[in-house]
Enzyme design. Structure first.
Site, PDB file in Angstrom:
ATOM      1  N   GLU A  99       0.851  -1.188   0.000  1.00  0.00           N
ATOM      2  CA  GLU A  99       0.000   0.000   0.000  1.00  0.00           C
ATOM      3  C   GLU A  99       0.894   1.248   0.000  1.00  0.00           C
ATOM      4  O   GLU A  99       1.820   1.350   0.801  1.00  0.00           O
ATOM      5  CB  GLU A  99      -0.904   0.011   1.241  1.00  0.00           C
ATOM      6  CG  GLU A  99      -2.009   1.038   1.157  1.00  0.00           C
ATOM      7  CD  GLU A  99      -2.963   0.962   2.355  1.00  0.00           C
ATOM      8  OE1 GLU A  99      -4.156   1.262   2.197  1.00  0.00           O
ATOM      9  OE2 GLU A  99      -2.504   0.607   3.457  1.00  0.00           O
TER      10      GLU A  99
ATOM     11  N   HIS B 169     -10.450  -4.585   8.855  1.00  0.00           N
ATOM     12  CA  HIS B 169     -10.207  -4.414   7.419  1.00  0.00           C
ATOM     13  C   HIS B 169     -10.558  -5.662   6.608  1.00  0.00           C
ATOM     14  O   HIS B 169     -10.743  -5.564   5.387  1.00  0.00           O
ATOM     15  CB  HIS B 169      -8.736  -4.084   7.171  1.00  0.00           C
ATOM     16  CG  HIS B 169      -8.394  -2.632   7.277  1.00  0.00           C
ATOM     17  ND1 HIS B 169      -9.082  -1.654   6.585  1.00  0.00           N
ATOM     18  CD2 HIS B 169      -7.412  -1.991   7.968  1.00  0.00           C
ATOM     19  CE1 HIS B 169      -8.535  -0.475   6.854  1.00  0.00           C
ATOM     20  NE2 HIS B 169      -7.535  -0.645   7.689  1.00  0.00           N
TER      21      HIS B 169
ATOM     22  N   GLY C  79       2.367   0.732  11.514  1.00  0.00           N
ATOM     23  CA  GLY C  79       1.945  -0.167  12.575  1.00  0.00           C
ATOM     24  C   GLY C  79       1.612  -1.548  12.074  1.00  0.00           C
ATOM     25  O   GLY C  79       1.985  -2.552  12.682  1.00  0.00           O
TER      26      GLY C  79
ATOM     27  N   MET D 183      -0.431  -3.837   8.384  1.00  0.00           N
ATOM     28  CA  MET D 183      -1.062  -3.810   7.064  1.00  0.00           C
ATOM     29  C   MET D 183      -2.028  -4.975   6.949  1.00  0.00           C
ATOM     30  O   MET D 183      -1.710  -6.104   7.302  1.00  0.00           O
ATOM     31  CB  MET D 183       0.005  -3.886   5.966  1.00  0.00           C
ATOM     32  CG  MET D 183      -0.563  -3.904   4.558  1.00  0.00           C
ATOM     33  SD  MET D 183      -1.478  -2.394   4.165  1.00  0.00           S
ATOM     34  CE  MET D 183      -2.448  -2.947   2.768  1.00  0.00           C
ATOM     35  N   GLU D 184      -3.200  -4.677   6.389  1.00  0.00           N
ATOM     36  CA  GLU D 184      -4.337  -5.591   6.410  1.00  0.00           C
ATOM     37  C   GLU D 184      -4.365  -6.604   5.286  1.00  0.00           C
ATOM     38  O   GLU D 184      -5.441  -6.967   4.803  1.00  0.00           O
ATOM     39  CB  GLU D 184      -5.636  -4.775   6.381  1.00  0.00           C
ATOM     40  CG  GLU D 184      -5.908  -4.010   5.073  1.00  0.00           C
ATOM     41  CD  GLU D 184      -5.416  -2.586   5.059  1.00  0.00           C
ATOM     42  OE1 GLU D 184      -5.918  -1.792   4.252  1.00  0.00           O
ATOM     43  OE2 GLU D 184      -4.522  -2.266   5.858  1.00  0.00           O
ATOM     44  N   ASN D 185      -3.232  -7.122   4.855  1.00  0.00           N
ATOM     45  CA  ASN D 185      -3.250  -8.132   3.798  1.00  0.00           C
ATOM     46  C   ASN D 185      -4.194  -9.271   4.188  1.00  0.00           C
ATOM     47  O   ASN D 185      -4.046  -9.859   5.266  1.00  0.00           O
ATOM     48  CB  ASN D 185      -1.849  -8.713   3.598  1.00  0.00           C
ATOM     49  CG  ASN D 185      -0.783  -7.645   3.523  1.00  0.00           C
ATOM     50  OD1 ASN D 185      -0.849  -6.746   2.704  1.00  0.00           O
ATOM     51  ND2 ASN D 185       0.216  -7.764   4.389  1.00  0.00           N
TER      52      ASN D 185
ATOM     53  N   HIS E 139      -7.905  -3.415  14.558  1.00  0.00           N
ATOM     54  CA  HIS E 139      -7.992  -2.524  13.389  1.00  0.00           C
ATOM     55  C   HIS E 139      -7.780  -3.319  12.108  1.00  0.00           C
ATOM     56  O   HIS E 139      -8.575  -3.227  11.152  1.00  0.00           O
ATOM     57  CB  HIS E 139      -6.950  -1.416  13.531  1.00  0.00           C
ATOM     58  CG  HIS E 139      -6.869  -0.484  12.367  1.00  0.00           C
ATOM     59  ND1 HIS E 139      -7.321   0.817  12.407  1.00  0.00           N
ATOM     60  CD2 HIS E 139      -6.367  -0.647  11.115  1.00  0.00           C
ATOM     61  CE1 HIS E 139      -7.117   1.401  11.241  1.00  0.00           C
ATOM     62  NE2 HIS E 139      -6.526   0.531  10.440  1.00  0.00           N
ATOM     63  N   GLU E 140      -6.694  -4.093  12.061  1.00  0.00           N
ATOM     64  CA  GLU E 140      -6.411  -4.861  10.843  1.00  0.00           C
ATOM     65  C   GLU E 140      -7.477  -5.922  10.610  1.00  0.00           C
ATOM     66  O   GLU E 140      -7.843  -6.214   9.463  1.00  0.00           O
ATOM     67  CB  GLU E 140      -5.028  -5.498  10.931  1.00  0.00           C
ATOM     68  CG  GLU E 140      -3.894  -4.529  11.201  1.00  0.00           C
ATOM     69  CD  GLU E 140      -3.914  -3.304  10.301  1.00  0.00           C
ATOM     70  OE1 GLU E 140      -4.187  -3.443   9.093  1.00  0.00           O
ATOM     71  OE2 GLU E 140      -3.674  -2.194  10.801  1.00  0.00           O
TER      72      GLU E 140
ATOM     73  N   GLU F 240      -9.771   3.398   6.391  1.00  0.00           N
ATOM     74  CA  GLU F 240      -9.006   3.552   7.621  1.00  0.00           C
ATOM     75  C   GLU F 240      -9.871   4.057   8.777  1.00  0.00           C
ATOM     76  O   GLU F 240      -9.724   3.609   9.921  1.00  0.00           O
ATOM     77  CB  GLU F 240      -7.817   4.479   7.385  1.00  0.00           C
ATOM     78  CG  GLU F 240      -6.839   3.973   6.342  1.00  0.00           C
ATOM     79  CD  GLU F 240      -6.260   2.599   6.687  1.00  0.00           C
ATOM     80  OE1 GLU F 240      -6.350   2.183   7.859  1.00  0.00           O
ATOM     81  OE2 GLU F 240      -5.729   1.944   5.786  1.00  0.00           O
TER      82      GLU F 240
END
Length: 849
Positions: free
Chosen positions: A128, A306, A268, A270-272, A302-303, A325
């Site tokens: 990203e 997503h 912090g 990443m939402e892969n 948070h992730e 986000e």
């Protein structure tokens, strides 16, 4: 404009006639330490015959095959960022591109790291916004979703992780193996993930509400694996899945869920999908504060959010990045408060996320939440507190405006209608309007398409005994952003009872326009009135004089932690606006800090204390203020409950502010063991913090730092040693720090930051003053020659704001005037840095009055 900078118009044009179906990506990671072999086959359809291009950032392209025909002179079709294709045919097409990719050491693309502990190689991806093209050829835009099948050849002892479940490897030669992954679900290119190396940890599983068993792994590199608390991470994830499946009425979308802590990470997490990556500092090898533990859990949630908002349903273009986000920020706080042990998460949200949003929204660079993302450079620039924190704050306001159940009903309808697709903001608003019965077009225009933050102030009249005869709320806006907005909020009244401030009155209402009367409060009495009690609204708040006096005198006597935090925030905002002397805030923090129970609030207050004792102090008072703050913190450290969170945080803050010979003696005693604290072990990471502080006071030379490093020769230890060396109070140390970062390009991303942090660790302004002009002179070259990540770290990190002053303002003004043609992202850094210094000057002036 460079062809690397894809524009929104180009993306829309390409999507108007082209749709992607599937990617077959073959990677050979055994070809050497600098490059890898990457072969990509893309199957797509076109509604018309047109020329187009494929995005790719690589060292070289060796083959291009379109619909079975090898194209001549493939190198001539590649300009370093795009592979030009001749007219594709109407209907189905296949393109295959063979290239030589480059490993990165900047945290972008496919990052390569060598662990100094065991010389093991570790890889991970960070794509990203638009760095998937650094690993494979692709149509790099979020609305061209496809499935992705990866085939990876790598050392046989590695663990290889991607979005799909990891298959059993097949031998591929001496010491190597090949992993052939099944195709993923349909997703965007920036969500593809590859993590490879000797990652170790723990595994488990979670059962979803539809009865599926979702395998889970939690991993870090081998030398850190003993510190990975896999069971705990999986438990937080399980709670999150249960909460989100119920809230969204949508089953967990993917087949497995691995979470990997990776080295030298830029953000912090990443939402892969199915392969989330986290910054390695979330692996706790030493004791950390509860504030950091809570932040890690919030990041996990948070992730996870997503997986639905961002991965299952994805924005069409980056204009709606904020919604991805912001939704994850809002949802993770809600889940944390209601599904974990962090029941005060909305207090953390108020002090952390909203604090970030208010700071960002008052900079000259502020922008509407729905930013105009005309190209990829604009997207990179607008990854900020507006995108994350203000958006989440406004979503919370929207929930209050339409009602929680109505909001969640709209979200459920949104997921049901758009699963696996791409959307725009309007698609969500349509569902929320249907469930709430409210027309949100005006709300969206006022909140999402305008910039700036409003201020809400009480207007009250009282009779002789303090009974209200009038209460109204005045709303103002800054001249640059004059929009007045609707707010759904509460007003709370607090009264002193038995030495405690307790809420005795509360009314919820809609505020709109310049003045809103609150007749429900007429005839009521309280010692303190608080607008936005409960923190539903996004707005700066002021107190009437009597309430301010009560707050300053009885802050630690207020029982409600969220209300208390809102008073802290109001006082801090008054300092930043020059309405409350910074010395008064310093006194307020030191008198009330031990009354706080929230670790996150304590962490924020200590950061603010460092600011008021340093950059916000009048220059003539700065040394004395810093020294006094450090001495007070050491006293609080000694008085704190043994082994407590407060003891740890006060000790760490003392180390950051230590500035005198007496403080150096304390540090020396702690490091030697001659001085001890009850319940506190000086563990590895705490020792480094003390070492850096000791070095900054001249207590350690390079040999002394090397001796400490010999006891912790790890990646974390090496970064700390870089900071300690650069922190030494000598001209030679500052010159070496500058040379290795600004004049050389050999350090990886986190190491660059470690050196910059040490350079800025200085009490003697004369040590860094010579670099101010050099900084401005070097900016254009740094921006042109370094990657986006490194250029940003250098330009932001070295901006001379620590001591500020009129000279810095003049130099910044001259640079901006002489560099009107500079890239927008670079000018924004200088504009924001200048504003920081200008605010310091205003606060200092108020402090002298």
């Amino acid at each position: 404009m460079s062809s690397e900078n894809l524009t929104r118009d180009e993306a829309r044009s390409r999507a108007s006639f082209l749709a992607t179906d599937a990617y077959d990506i073959r990677l050979d990671l055994t070809t050497g330490p600098e490059t890898f072999r990457t072969e990509t086959t893309i199957r797509f359809t076109a509604s018309e015959s047109r020329e187009t291009f494929v995005d790719l950032l690589a060292k070289a392209v060796t083959e291009v095959e379109l619909n079975g025909e090898l194209l001549e002179d493939p190198a001539s079709r590649f300009d370093g960022a795009r592979v030009q294709l001749p007219a594709v045919r109407e209907g189905e097409n296949t393109v295959r591109i063979l290239a030589e990719g480059r490993y990165m050491n900047t945290g972008e693309g496919l990052h390569r790291f060598v662990d100094p502990v065991d010389d093991e190689v570790y890889l991970y991806t960070q794509f990203e916004v638009s760095d998937a093209r650094r690993m494979f050829a692709c149509f790099e835009q979020p609305d061209l979703k496809a499935t992705f099948a990866l085939t990876v050849t790598a050392p046989a002892h590695w663990r290889v992780i991607s979005n799909a479940p990891t298959p059993a490897p097949s031998p591929a030669g001496e010491g190597t193996a090949t992993w052939a992954f099944e195709p993923t679900e349909r997703m965007s290119t920036y969500l593809v993930a590859l993590i490879a190396g000797d990652y170790r940890g723990g595994e488990g599983a979670v059962t979803t509400r539809d009865g599926r068993t979702i395998p889970m792994g939690v991993f870090a590199r081998a030398s850190l694996a003993e510190h990975v608390d896999a069971d705990y991470v999986i438990d937080v994830t399980r709670r999150g899945i249960e909460f989100y499946e119920e809230a969204f009425d949508q089953d967990f979308p993917f087949r497995k869920y691995d979470q990997v802590f990776v080295p030298e990470y830029n953000m912090g997490a990443m939402e892969n999908p199915g392969a989330v990556t986290y910054v390695e500092s979330y692996v706790f090898r030493s004791e950390v504060s509860d504030a950091i533990r809570e932040r890690r859990d919030l990041t996990i949630l948070h992730e996870l959010a997503h997986m639905w908002f961002g991965d299952l349903v994805t924005m069409r273009w980056w204009d709606d990045l904020w919604l991805n986000e912001s939704f994850a920020e809002y949802a993770s706080t809600l889940a944390s408060a209601e599904a974990t042990d962090w029941t005060d998460s909305w207090t953390t949200f108020a002090v952390s996320e909203k604090g970030w949003a208010y700071r960002q929204d008052q900079l000259p660079s502020t922008h509407p939440i729905v930013a105009d993302m005309v190209d990829l450079e604009a997207v990179e620039t607008n990854f900020d507190g507006i995108t994350y924190a203000k958006g989440a704050s406004v979503l919370r306001q929207l929930v209050a405006y339409v009602g929680r159940e109505e909001f969640l009903a709209g979200v459920r309808a949104y997921f049901a209608k758009h699963a696996w697709g791409n959307t725009e903001l309007r698609d969500l608003l349509v569902e929320l309007e249907a469930t709430s019965g409210r027309d949100l077009s005006s709300w969206a225009a006022l909140w999402l398409q305008t910039a700036g933050v409003n201020t809400l102030s009480p207007v009250l009249e009282q009779d002789a005994d303090g009974t209200l005869t009038r209460f109204a709320i005045a709303q103002t806006a800054p001249a640059e952003h004059p929009t007045l907005r609707p707010h759904r909020l509460q007003v709370g009244g607090f009264s002193l009872t038995g030495g405690r401030l307790e809420r005795t009155e509360s009314v919820e209402l809609d505020v709109d326009g310049a003045l809103t009367e609150v007749p429900a409060l007429v005839g009521k009495r309280a010692d303190l009135w608080l607008i936005n009690d409960g923190d539903l609204a996004y707005a700066k708040v002021r107190l009437d004089p009597a309430s301010l006096a009560v707050a300053m005198e009885h802050l630690r006597d207020l029982a409600d932690p969220l209300a208390r935090t809102l008073l802290w925030s109001a006082a801090w905002d008054m300092v930043r606006d020059g309405e409350l002397p910074s010395r008064r805030f310093q006194q307020l923090v030191l008198a009330n800090l031990t009354g706080e129970q929230s670790s996150s609030v304590i962490r924020t207050l200590l950061q603010q204390l460092e600011t008021v004792a340093g950059p916000y102090a009048a220059p003539a008072d700065r040394a004395g203020r810093t020294s006094a703050a450090a001495s007070a913190l050491w006293e609080l450290t000694e008085q704190a409950e043994p082994g407590s969170d407060t003891q740890l945080q006060c000790l760490e803050a003392f180390a950051r502010l230590a500035s005198t010979d007496a403080h150096r003696e304390v540090l020396a005693g702690l490091l030697s063991g001659e001085r001890t604290l009850p319940g506190r072990t000086i563990d590895t990471d705490l020792r480094w913090k003390l070492v850096i502080a000791f070095a900054a006071l001249g207590g350690l030379d390079e040999a002394g730092i090397d001796a400490v490093l010999a006891t912790d020769d790890t990646q974390s230890g090496r970064k700390s040693a870089l900071t300690a060396r650069a922190a030494r109070p000598t001209a030679e140390a500052k010159a070496e720090a500058w040379r290795t970062t600004m004049e050389q390009d050999e350090l990886a991303n986190e190491s660059v930051t470690a050196v910059v942090l040490g350079f800025r660790r200085v009490a003697d302004e004369s040590l860094v003053a010579p670099y101010r002009r050099r900084y401005f002179a070097a900016l254009r070259q740094i921006w042109a020659e370094r990657s986006n990540e490194i250029a940003n770290r250098l330009a932001q990190g070295y901006f001379p704001s620590e001591f500020g002053g009129q000279t810095v303002l003049d130099d910044a003004d001259s640079w901006l005037e002489e560099n009107e043609d500079a890239p927008f992202g670079l000018r924004r850094i200088v504009v924001e840095g200048r504003d920081t210094v200008a605010r310091q000057e205003r606060v200092r002036a108020a402090d002298r009055d």
